[in-house]
Design an enzyme around this catalytic site. Structure first.
Site, mmCIF file in Angstrom:
data_model
loop_
_atom_site.group_PDB
_atom_site.id
_atom_site.type_symbol
_atom_site.label_atom_id
_atom_site.label_comp_id
_atom_site.label_asym_id
_atom_site.label_seq_id
_atom_site.Cartn_x
_atom_site.Cartn_y
_atom_site.Cartn_z
ATOM 1 N N SER A 78 0.862 -1.179 0.000
ATOM 2 C CA SER A 78 0.000 0.000 0.000
ATOM 3 C C SER A 78 0.897 1.227 0.000
ATOM 4 C CB SER A 78 -0.892 -0.004 1.239
ATOM 5 O OG SER A 78 -1.334 1.313 1.462
ATOM 6 N N HIS A 107 -1.241 -1.145 -4.285
ATOM 7 C CA HIS A 107 -2.539 -0.901 -3.656
ATOM 8 C C HIS A 107 -2.631 0.592 -3.342
ATOM 9 C CE1 HIS A 107 -5.945 -2.140 -1.000
ATOM 10 N NE2 HIS A 107 -5.548 -1.115 -0.273
ATOM 11 N N ASP A 140 -4.754 3.676 -1.770
ATOM 12 C CA ASP A 140 -5.804 3.988 -0.799
ATOM 13 C C ASP A 140 -6.351 5.393 -0.990
ATOM 14 O OD1 ASP A 140 -5.994 1.596 0.857
ATOM 15 O OD2 ASP A 140 -3.903 2.020 1.343
ATOM 16 N N MET A 178 -9.006 8.103 0.115
ATOM 17 C CA MET A 178 -9.893 8.450 1.243
ATOM 18 C C MET A 178 -10.417 9.872 1.075
ATOM 19 S SD MET A 178 -7.693 6.935 4.398
ATOM 20 C CE MET A 178 -6.730 5.421 4.261
ATOM 21 N N MET A 180 -11.363 -6.268 4.980
ATOM 22 C CA MET A 180 -10.572 -5.371 5.819
ATOM 23 C C MET A 180 -10.342 -5.999 7.184
ATOM 24 S SD MET A 180 -9.986 -2.736 3.947
ATOM 25 C CE MET A 180 -9.203 -1.739 5.217
ATOM 26 N N ASP A 205 -6.565 -6.700 3.838
ATOM 27 C CA ASP A 205 -5.942 -5.383 4.001
ATOM 28 C C ASP A 205 -6.090 -4.860 5.427
ATOM 29 O OD1 ASP A 205 -5.037 -2.786 3.614
ATOM 30 O OD2 ASP A 205 -6.739 -2.154 2.381
HETATM 31 C C1 DX5 Z 1 -6.509 1.349 5.649
HETATM 32 C C2 DX5 Z 1 -5.977 1.109 4.243
HETATM 33 C C3 DX5 Z 1 -4.888 0.097 4.196
HETATM 34 C C4 DX5 Z 1 -3.658 0.517 4.942
HETATM 35 C C5 DX5 Z 1 -2.714 -0.612 5.105
HETATM 36 O O1 DX5 Z 1 -7.575 2.209 5.606
HETATM 37 O O2 DX5 Z 1 -7.018 0.655 3.413
HETATM 38 O O3 DX5 Z 1 -4.585 -0.245 2.862
HETATM 39 O O4 DX5 Z 1 -2.990 1.566 4.304
HETATM 40 O O5 DX5 Z 1 -1.681 -0.178 5.919
HETATM 41 P P1 DX5 Z 1 -1.023 -1.134 7.015
HETATM 42 O O6 DX5 Z 1 -0.449 -2.300 6.249
HETATM 43 O O7 DX5 Z 1 0.023 -0.268 7.615
HETATM 44 O O8 DX5 Z 1 -2.102 -1.552 7.960
HETATM 45 ZN ZN ZN Z 2 -6.422 -0.287 1.462
#
Ligand code: DX5
Ligand code: ZN
Length: 227
Positions: free
Chosen positions: A19, A44, A46, A48, A149, A187
């Site tokens: 990620s 990946h 992310d 938001m 998740m 994830d």
């Molecule tokens: C959380 C994200 C993940 C996150 C993973 O909201 O969707 O993809 O960045 O990060 P780690 O591996 O540090 O938990």
């Molecule tokens: Zn993610």
């Protein structure tokens, strides 16, 4: 979509999708090159929006910049309200697969999934840790990826929630028994300690942010995550 997303996974073991959230964005190009050379199968991303989750990251403009630099398929993880409104932008930006949260839209999930496949983009459905599989049972035959998740979305570096493991097992059992085409991606809080249980439960793509980018040796971590 005729070919299954599974075709992107060429290793007999699980695939790893770092990620980029945990990467050094001031050196994004170098970071992408490093994880790819270290063996990343996917990237990946992310996204938001500060509404569906209490954090803001980046939008289609940055995804397009990443797509220019990347040599691996991009899995875009939308953590945004009303995802259907934005899929076109994220497809145009170069996402290979777009997953959106079941919890982020009230009904029309099938419509959004159809919007993705009809535009030639693989489709993924993401579930929060407390959303049961039965809530999405009616959609499982039409998705390319199921994103489970293991933390509540919003931030990297959170602690893995082991209570999700039975859901991963169940998704894997269902996939086999019903012959569904979806790939299982897990994830949140995936690291060298938690990865074995995630693999054991049946995950096929492991996402890892801080475990990879927080280490000195990306290749060693990616290889261990793969198992
Ligand atoms: C959380 C994200 C993940 C996150 C993973 O909201 O969707 O993809 O960045 O990060 P780690 O591996 O540090 O938990
Ligand atoms: Zn993610």
């Amino acid at each position: 979509m005729s070919l299954s997303f599974q075709r992107w996974i060429d290793s007999p073991s699980v695939a790893v999708a770092p990620s980029l959230l945990a990467a050094d964005f001031s050196r994004l190009g170098e970071e992408i090159k490093s994880v790819e050379e270290a063996g990343a199968d996917f990237l990946h991303l992310d996204v938001m929006d500060g509404n569906f989750v209490p954090n803001i990251t980046f939008g289609p403009m940055i995804v397009a910049a990443i797509a220019k630099l990347a040599r691996r398929p991009l899995i875009t993880h939308l953590m945004i309200s009303d995802p259907g409104k934005y899929i076109e932008n994220f497809i145009r930006a170069g996402s290979s697969l777009i997953s959106f949260h079941f919890e982020a839209c009230r009904s029309h999930h099938a419509e959004v999934l159809e919007g993705l496949s009809s535009r030639g983009c693989y489709s993924g459905l993401a579930l929060n840790p407390d959303t049961p599989l039965r809530a999405v049972e009616h959609l499982l035959d039409r998705i390319d990826l199921l994103l489970l998740m293991t933390v509540f979305p919003g931030f990297g570096g959170q602690e893995f929630i082991p209570d999700v493991l039975p859901k991963i097992q169940e998704a894997s059992r269902l996939r086999k028994s019903k012959n569904y085409r979806y790939v299982i991606e897990v994830d949140g809080g995936v690291n060298l300690d938690t990865a074995p249980a995630v693999r054991e439960a049946g995950a096929q793509i492991l996402v890892a942010g801080s475990a990879v980018f927080g280490s000195k040796d990306y290749a060693a971590v990616i290889a261990s995550l793969r198992g």
